[in-house]
Design a protein around this motif. Structure first.
Motif, PDB file in Angstrom:
ATOM      1  N   CYS A 107       0.878  -1.297  -0.090  1.00 45.21           N
ATOM      2  CA  CYS A 107       0.129  -0.054   0.008  1.00 45.21           C
ATOM      3  C   CYS A 107       0.849   1.249   0.172  1.00 45.21           C
ATOM      4  N   LEU A 108       1.949   0.993   0.456  1.00 48.63           N
ATOM      5  CA  LEU A 108       2.935   2.362   0.568  1.00 48.63           C
ATOM      6  C   LEU A 108       3.489   2.657  -0.716  1.00 48.63           C
ATOM      7  N   ASN A 109       3.406   1.757  -1.927  1.00 44.61           N
ATOM      8  CA  ASN A 109       4.014   2.309  -2.992  1.00 44.61           C
ATOM      9  C   ASN A 109       2.696   2.139  -4.265  1.00 44.61           C
ATOM     10  N   CYS A 110       1.437   2.460  -3.491  1.00 44.64           N
ATOM     11  CA  CYS A 110       0.302   2.287  -4.447  1.00 44.64           C
ATOM     12  C   CYS A 110      -0.402   3.627  -4.358  1.00 44.64           C
ATOM     13  N   GLY A 111      -0.417   4.232  -5.585  1.00 42.81           N
ATOM     14  CA  GLY A 111      -1.177   5.686  -5.626  1.00 42.81           C
ATOM     15  C   GLY A 111      -2.499   5.737  -4.878  1.00 42.81           C
ATOM     16  N   ILE A 112      -3.356   4.687  -4.872  1.00 43.01           N
ATOM     17  CA  ILE A 112      -4.437   4.776  -4.063  1.00 43.01           C
ATOM     18  C   ILE A 112      -4.226   4.710  -2.487  1.00 43.01           C
ATOM     19  N   GLY A 113      -3.403   3.894  -1.952  1.00 44.07           N
ATOM     20  CA  GLY A 113      -2.780   3.943  -0.590  1.00 44.07           C
ATOM     21  C   GLY A 113      -2.425   5.115  -0.090  1.00 44.07           C
ATOM     22  N   PHE A 114      -1.523   5.946  -1.173  1.00 43.09           N
ATOM     23  CA  PHE A 114      -0.910   7.139  -0.921  1.00 43.09           C
ATOM     24  C   PHE A 114      -2.017   8.327  -0.314  1.00 43.09           C
ATOM     25  N   LYS A 115      -3.017   8.139  -1.360  1.00 42.12           N
ATOM     26  CA  LYS A 115      -4.128   9.434  -0.950  1.00 42.12           C
ATOM     27  C   LYS A 115      -5.104   8.916   0.297  1.00 42.12           C
ATOM     28  N   ILE A 116      -5.115   7.586   0.362  1.00 51.39           N
ATOM     29  CA  ILE A 116      -5.997   7.256   1.792  1.00 51.39           C
ATOM     30  C   ILE A 116      -5.080   7.821   2.868  1.00 51.39           C
ATOM     31  N   LEU A 117      -3.964   7.700   3.022  1.00 53.04           N
ATOM     32  CA  LEU A 117      -3.010   7.788   3.958  1.00 53.04           C
ATOM     33  C   LEU A 117      -3.080   9.544   4.074  1.00 53.04           C
ATOM     34  N   LYS A 118      -2.561   9.945   3.084  1.00 48.74           N
ATOM     35  CA  LYS A 118      -2.562  11.506   2.888  1.00 48.74           C
ATOM     36  C   LYS A 118      -3.594  12.208   3.218  1.00 48.74           C
ATOM     37  N   ASP A 119      -4.974  11.736   3.054  1.00 46.01           N
ATOM     38  CA  ASP A 119      -6.233  12.266   3.610  1.00 46.01           C
ATOM     39  C   ASP A 119      -6.259  12.461   5.154  1.00 46.01           C
ATOM     40  N   SER A 120      -5.485  11.772   5.861  1.00 47.71           N
ATOM     41  CA  SER A 120      -5.520  11.836   7.333  1.00 47.71           C
ATOM     42  C   SER A 120      -4.639  12.793   7.953  1.00 47.71           C
ATOM     43  N   SER A 121      -4.076  13.689   7.170  1.00 48.91           N
ATOM     44  CA  SER A 121      -3.304  14.766   8.014  1.00 48.91           C
ATOM     45  C   SER A 121      -2.868  15.707   6.831  1.00 48.91           C
ATOM     46  N   ASN A 122      -2.222  16.934   7.276  1.00 47.56           N
ATOM     47  CA  ASN A 122      -2.084  17.882   6.631  1.00 47.56           C
ATOM     48  C   ASN A 122      -0.451  17.433   6.054  1.00 47.56           C
ATOM     49  N   VAL A 123      -0.364  17.804   4.704  1.00 47.01           N
ATOM     50  CA  VAL A 123       0.697  17.457   3.942  1.00 47.01           C
ATOM     51  C   VAL A 123       1.452  18.588   3.305  1.00 47.01           C
ATOM     52  N   ARG A 124       2.830  18.894   3.623  1.00 46.27           N
ATOM     53  CA  ARG A 124       3.246  20.099   3.309  1.00 46.27           C
ATOM     54  C   ARG A 124       4.008  19.496   1.878  1.00 46.27           C
TER      55      ARG A 124
END
Length: 425
Positions: A408-425
């Motif tokens: 999941c860490l190398n997946c575009g879908i997984g990235f969006k799921i984790l990214k949505d959990s926090s602020n990303v700079r």
């Protein structure tokens, strides 16, 4: 928490805030998080940080716990002499060596949103079709998701073809023959057919390809089927094979294809006869395929291919069938050959001379009907409609390389799921 997840969060800067302080309370400004190193050595290279108004350039090492520095034997490794920061999820002990070298330790535990850890744990612990099945939204596939997957697949296939080309002295025609044999064998006989093809010097195919009977005899003889002829046609094939075997000094190696779990139209007897007919009909097959500008041109090449007349009322040797009709290639089978053999070959052949080859092949994929298999069916259940093979090939590839491996860490879908959990700079 895993070290891989920690590296992922550091690389994509997924933290609650960036007012970092080391375990001594000193402010740590990360000017450059560094380049993620996937090889041996420090995790992030060429980083830049500022502590107490002093800027440092060097590498950063990440661990789940401080003590991992000791367990990983970094103290004895000269690759870690240029470390400027030790980043850990949890600081469980002081490292005397790092303290003496004035290398600060940054503990990230309080900078990471717990929702991310919860979501990641949920992703990798489930047993559903894809890890994110319960929160998957087909409308949120990343931009160019399918195109990127296809390019990755083509690059992987191309690497295999280039390795074979090195082995066969850049003989594209021979490597194409081996790849076609693999496709004609389908899942059950793919490797067996490829073994047969690789056991035959391709120069022999070139010398006898104007004689379909000899081509069939060669394939059938290499399969060990002609030792006890059961009818007149088999006697002719055996006589031709014995002649070819002596003339070209062919070894006694026999490679036996399988019939088990195959529908009669896919029996290896039929498929090898069709492969022989393909090379009999098209004396410059490789050139025709390379020059084909669209799928219609490729269909034209394969549409006329059929097993020899003997197989009109046979599926196996010496056994007359109640089904009496020419054994032609179906459109579905031709499309499998295009997807699995021809498009990777065209990509490999053109990629160093034609910058537009990727876009051209994307159009090929879009012009082919979507495949039908269990993986595609499961994606459909998640609400994804398929219009063409670009989409089905993409998601089959993605499932096998990301979802099935829970990568999941190398997946575009997984990235969006984790990214949505926090602020990303």
């Amino acid at each position: 928490m895993t070290e891989k997840l920690l590296q992922y969060l550091w690389n994509f800067k997924i933290f609650k805030h960036f007012d970092f302080k080391d375990i001594e309370g000193n402010s740590v400004e990360i000017i450059d998080f560094g380049k993620w190193n996937t090889n041996s050595g420090p995790d992030f290279l060429a980083a830049k940080i500022k502590i107490n108004h002093i800027t440092f350039l060097g590498n950063i090492e990440l661990h789940v716990k401080s003590s991992d520095w000791i367990f990983h034997n970094h103290s004895l490794d000269p690759n870690y002499l240029n470390i400027i920061l030790h980043v850990v999820f949890q600081s469980d002990c002081d490292i005397d060596e790092l303290r003496k070298r004035n290398i600060p330790t940054l503990e990230l535990k309080d900078y990471i949103d717990e929702k991310i850890l919860w979501k990641y744990e949920k992703l990798i612990s489930g047993n559903q079709f894809i890890p994110c099945e319960n929160i998957f939204d087909p409308k949120k596939l990343p931009f160019n998701f399918h195109e990127e997957n296809i390019v990755k697949k083509l690059d992987e296939k191309s690497a295999e073809l280039e390795e074979n080309l090195r082995h066969y002295k850049n003989n594209f025609e021979a490597v194409f023959f081996h790849s076609l044999a693999y496709s004609f064998g389908l899942k059950v006989n793919a490797f067996i057919f490829k073994q047969i093809a690789e056991s035959i010097d391709f120069s022999i195919i070139l010398k006898i390809r104007q004689n379909q009977t000899q081509l069939e005899a060669l394939f059938f003889g290499m399969s060990g089927w002609l030792e006890k002829p059961q009818d007149e046609r088999m006697k002719i094939w055996k006589r031709e094979f014995d002649f070819i075997k002596v003339k070209f000094n062919i070894s006694d190696l026999k490679i036996h294809p399988k019939f088990l779990r195959l529908r009669p139209p896919n029996f290896p007897t039929i498929r090898l006869s069709q492969l022989a007919n393909l090379y009999f009909q098209h004396q410059n097959l490789f050139s025709k395929v390379i020059l084909a500008e669209n799928t219609d041109a490729i269909y034209t090449i394969f549409n006329s291919v059929q097993a020899s007349e003997y197989w009109d009322d046979h599926f196996n040797f010496g056994k007359v069938s109640t089904v009496d009709q020419p054994k032609v290639l179906t459109k579905d089978f031709i499309e499998l050959i295009i997807l699995n053999t021809i498009l990777p070959l065209k990509y490999t052949y053109h990629k160093y001379q034609n910058e537009a080859i990727t876009d051209e092949l994307i159009h090929f994929y879009k012009s082919i009907n979507p495949e039908k298999n269990s993986i595609v069916d499961d994606w459909k259940k998640l609400g994804i409609p398929f219009k063409n093979s670009l989409e089905t090939q993409s998601l089959i590839y993605h499932f096998k390389n990301s979802c099935e491996e829970k990568n999941c860490l190398n997946c575009g879908i997984g990235f969006k799921i984790l990214k949505d959990s926090s602020n990303v700079r």
